[in-house]
Design a protein around this motif. Sequence first.
Motif: not given
Length: 214
Positions: A52-81
């Motif tokens: 019920g409380s406002y939360a801000n999350m910083s997120e980083l993700y990325g990976g391999w981009f195939i045929n300008r269509r499909l990206m397969i990778g990993v993600e990580g995120a966590a709240t900061t406030n």
Amino acid sequence: MKKRLLLFTLLLSAAAMNVAQAQANETIFRNTGIRKSGGYAALSSKFTKINGSYANMSELYGGWFINRRLMIGVEGAATTNFIPVPLVNQTYPGNKMTYMYGQFGLMTEYVVASTKKVHFNVNLLTGSGFTLQYDRREFDDWDFDDWDEYDDDENANFFFVIEPGVQVEFNLLKWMRFSPGVSYRQTFNAKGNGLSDKDLSNISYNLTLKFGFF
């Protein structure tokens, strides 16, 4: 006459073999193969609610981009406030106990019309989420002799999470894109730190910059 018929048959057979080979090459190597690949990383600021409380999350993700269509990778995120922990749910009583929520796992993203100036994509995170509590006092207020009282391994609670989303994407430069979007986070079997799936599952809005080879 027989020689002409034999020659015609041989020529027809050769033509049929060439057509069949051309069709096979088109199916195997052109239509379904990897014609172009690259990769990119995304930095995102997400806005949501936790318990019920406002939360801000910083997120980083990325990976391999195939045929300008499909990206397969990993993600990580966590709240900061600061996300207040009710007194009844505090694992370690303190002056300013706060929740931290985080997540990590497999990230997939499907981009429609990637070369257009404005287009959209759909994405999906599948992985693990976690919550923990800590005392968010000012640095000058910390008594580091009491640091061992906070056992993060005992405090942390892990569970399964999925988060589908959609983004509108603007090609700013060849190597940079701006992608605002929205997603919905759904947790499963979250029970620790006084937080349930209902407290953690919510809609998120995000502002995302992507850098890489598109």
